[in-house]
Design an enzyme around this catalytic site. Structure first.
Site, mmCIF file in Angstrom:
data_model
loop_
_atom_site.group_PDB
_atom_site.id
_atom_site.type_symbol
_atom_site.label_atom_id
_atom_site.label_comp_id
_atom_site.label_asym_id
_atom_site.label_seq_id
_atom_site.Cartn_x
_atom_site.Cartn_y
_atom_site.Cartn_z
ATOM 1 N N HIS A 1 -4.812 -0.539 5.650
ATOM 2 C CA HIS A 1 -4.419 0.184 6.866
ATOM 3 C C HIS A 1 -5.407 -0.021 8.019
ATOM 4 O O HIS A 1 -6.027 0.934 8.492
ATOM 5 C CB HIS A 1 -4.167 1.670 6.600
ATOM 6 N N LYS B 1 -9.310 -0.248 -6.103
ATOM 7 C CA LYS B 1 -9.397 0.369 -4.774
ATOM 8 C C LYS B 1 -10.729 1.080 -4.605
ATOM 9 O O LYS B 1 -11.140 1.877 -5.457
ATOM 10 C CB LYS B 1 -8.244 1.374 -4.616
ATOM 11 N N HIS C 1 -10.602 1.248 1.471
ATOM 12 C CA HIS C 1 -10.417 2.259 2.512
ATOM 13 C C HIS C 1 -11.679 2.182 3.362
ATOM 14 O O HIS C 1 -12.723 2.708 2.985
ATOM 15 C CB HIS C 1 -10.228 3.663 1.928
ATOM 16 N N HIS D 1 1.612 5.385 -1.672
ATOM 17 C CA HIS D 1 1.285 6.576 -2.467
ATOM 18 C C HIS D 1 2.585 7.201 -2.961
ATOM 19 O O HIS D 1 3.438 7.571 -2.150
ATOM 20 C CB HIS D 1 0.537 7.607 -1.618
ATOM 21 N N HIS E 1 0.871 -1.195 0.000
ATOM 22 C CA HIS E 1 0.000 0.000 0.000
ATOM 23 C C HIS E 1 0.896 1.229 0.000
ATOM 24 O O HIS E 1 1.478 1.589 1.035
ATOM 25 C CB HIS E 1 -0.911 0.010 1.241
ATOM 26 N N ASP F 1 1.337 2.588 3.563
ATOM 27 C CA ASP F 1 0.503 3.776 3.388
ATOM 28 C C ASP F 1 1.359 5.045 3.447
ATOM 29 O O ASP F 1 0.877 6.104 3.847
ATOM 30 C CB ASP F 1 -0.632 3.829 4.418
HETATM 31 C C1 NCD Z 1 -3.487 9.048 2.059
HETATM 32 C C2 NCD Z 1 -3.001 10.085 1.044
HETATM 33 O O1 NCD Z 1 -2.502 11.138 1.463
HETATM 34 O O2 NCD Z 1 -3.100 9.822 -0.161
HETATM 35 N N1 NCD Z 1 -3.583 9.669 3.346
HETATM 36 C C3 NCD Z 1 -3.608 9.056 4.549
HETATM 37 O O3 NCD Z 1 -3.808 9.727 5.549
HETATM 38 N N2 NCD Z 1 -3.420 7.757 4.666
HETATM 39 C C4 NCD Z 1 -4.772 8.460 1.591
HETATM 40 C C5 NCD Z 1 -5.222 7.266 2.384
HETATM 41 O O4 NCD Z 1 -4.682 6.168 2.247
HETATM 42 O O5 NCD Z 1 -6.155 7.422 3.177
HETATM 43 ZN ZN ZN Z 2 -3.276 5.075 1.586
#
Ligand code: NCD
Ligand code: ZN
Length: 341
Positions: A173, A98, A135, A14, A12, A245
């Site tokens: 998460h 997702k 999510h 970003h 996971h 995450d």
């Molecule tokens: C994530 C993001 O910033 O893209 N933020 C977070 O707080 N985890 C998005 C997500 O996974 O909820």
């Molecule tokens: Zn995330």
């Protein structure tokens, strides 16, 4: 003390887009062989063509010597078609879809407003064996932010689970005892666990001052929940595996009167997990969690390479360059206890 494990993957992640990739990609490629790339860009990755193009941009940002593999996902919307699911499931670089409830988190404005209307999509995903990543938080203003994960499980996820018994689901998460219980009780159901939710509780966010770099969604919970997550992660149960995450936001977007949600952990991800497992006297369970159970769930081969960690303390820098801004790493204020050899 040293520990050699099979090279881990991040299930996971970003990475963002554009110039941000010049910062984010290298951190993850340094320690992970593969990562599931989240599709919540400002313009979300809603189909296979966009996922394939985004993958190329990620590969272009890779250091020359790296063989890191981005595993792409698509973002479900109210308009996702059954045909798109079929295409995604047949594409060699797309590994999951997702589900973001609209408004649940960063860049989720295009998310789903009526989960039950997605039944034909879940049906097709079940048929094509394309995993559903969730999510799991409701967005109802009248539900307390600390209860939103449990409310989503009760209101939506339990029904999806029941209606599509063969669908592979990852509760992303996971942050509560209820999420852990749900995963334990149901077949074809797994969860990723983040370093921040394994290390910190809500006091680390709010007691003695607001700490914006510990703010993420789902929000940190009370200590009893953290202990349940640590127990699950270190249990050796293959339903629980590594997903950082890591979610970079510029320092000024975090240190703000309305700060963004997301912790940037990719600079020290496996080191943070090693600390969790070390404190729980379960270092022998780290390799399964970080390197075996994820690929097993996604039906991919385990990695061949190894990575060696050593128990040596180091201090993360105050910040990293992030395009024209800066990026403040998670746990910047306290030395990290493990380091990669
Ligand atoms: C994530 C993001 O910033 O893209 N933020 C977070 O707080 N985890 C998005 C997500 O996974 O909820
Ligand atoms: Zn995330």
């Amino acid at each position: 003390m040293q520990l050699t494990i099979t090279k881990p993957d991040d299930w996971h992640l970003h990475l963002r887009d554009g110039a941000a990739l010049n910062t984010t990609v290298a951190f993850t490629a340094k320690q992970f062989q593969r990562a599931i790339i989240m599709p919540n860009l400002a313009q979300p990755i809603v189909n296979t063509a966009l996922a394939a193009a985004y993958r190329q941009r990620i590969l272009s940002a890779l250091p020359a010597s790296s063989d890191f593999q981005p595993l792409m996902t698509i973002y479900l919307t109210n308009n996702t078609s059954v045909e798109e699911i079929r295409q995604a499931s047949q594409h060699k670089d797309v590994f999951a879809a997702k589900l973001y409830p609209a408004g649940a988190t960063t860049n989720s404005a295009n998310g789903v407003t009526d989960v039950s209307a997605l039944s034909p999509i879940f049906e097709e995903m079940q048929k094509c064996d394309l995993p559903l990543l969730v999510h799991a938080e409701v967005t109802d203003v009248d539900i307390d932010i600390f209860d939103r994960e449990q409310a989503f499980i009760d209101k939506y996820l339990a029904a999806i689970r029941q209606d599509f018994p063969q669908l592979r689901i990852v509760l992303e998460h996971a942050t509560t005892q209820q999420a852990i219980d749900f995963v334990l009780e149901n077949h074809h159901t797994a969860a990723t666990l983040t370093p921040q939710h394994l290390l910190f509780n809500r006091n680390d966010l709010l007691a003695g001052g607001v700490r914006p770099h510990n703010y993420c969604l789902p929000i940190l919970k009370r200590e009893t929940h953290r202990l349940a997550l640590v127990k699950a992660a270190t249990s050796g149960n293959p339903k629980f595996f590594l997903g950082t995450d890591s979610a970079p936001h510029a320092t000024e977007a975090k240190e703000n009167s309305c700060g963004c949600a997301g912790c940037f952990t990719a600079h020290a991800a496996i080191e943070l997990y090693a600390e969790v497992f070390d404190k729980a006297k379960a270092l022998d369970k780290l390799e399964g969690f970080s390197s075996f159970y994820g690929p097993d769930f996604y039906q991919l081969p385990r990695n061949k390479q190894t990575l060696t960690l050593s128990k040596e303390s180091w201090q993360a820098p105050v910040n990293y360059t992030f395009d024209s801004q800066t990026l403040t790493p998670f746990r910047q204020d306290t030395p990290l206890q493990w380091t990669i050899k």
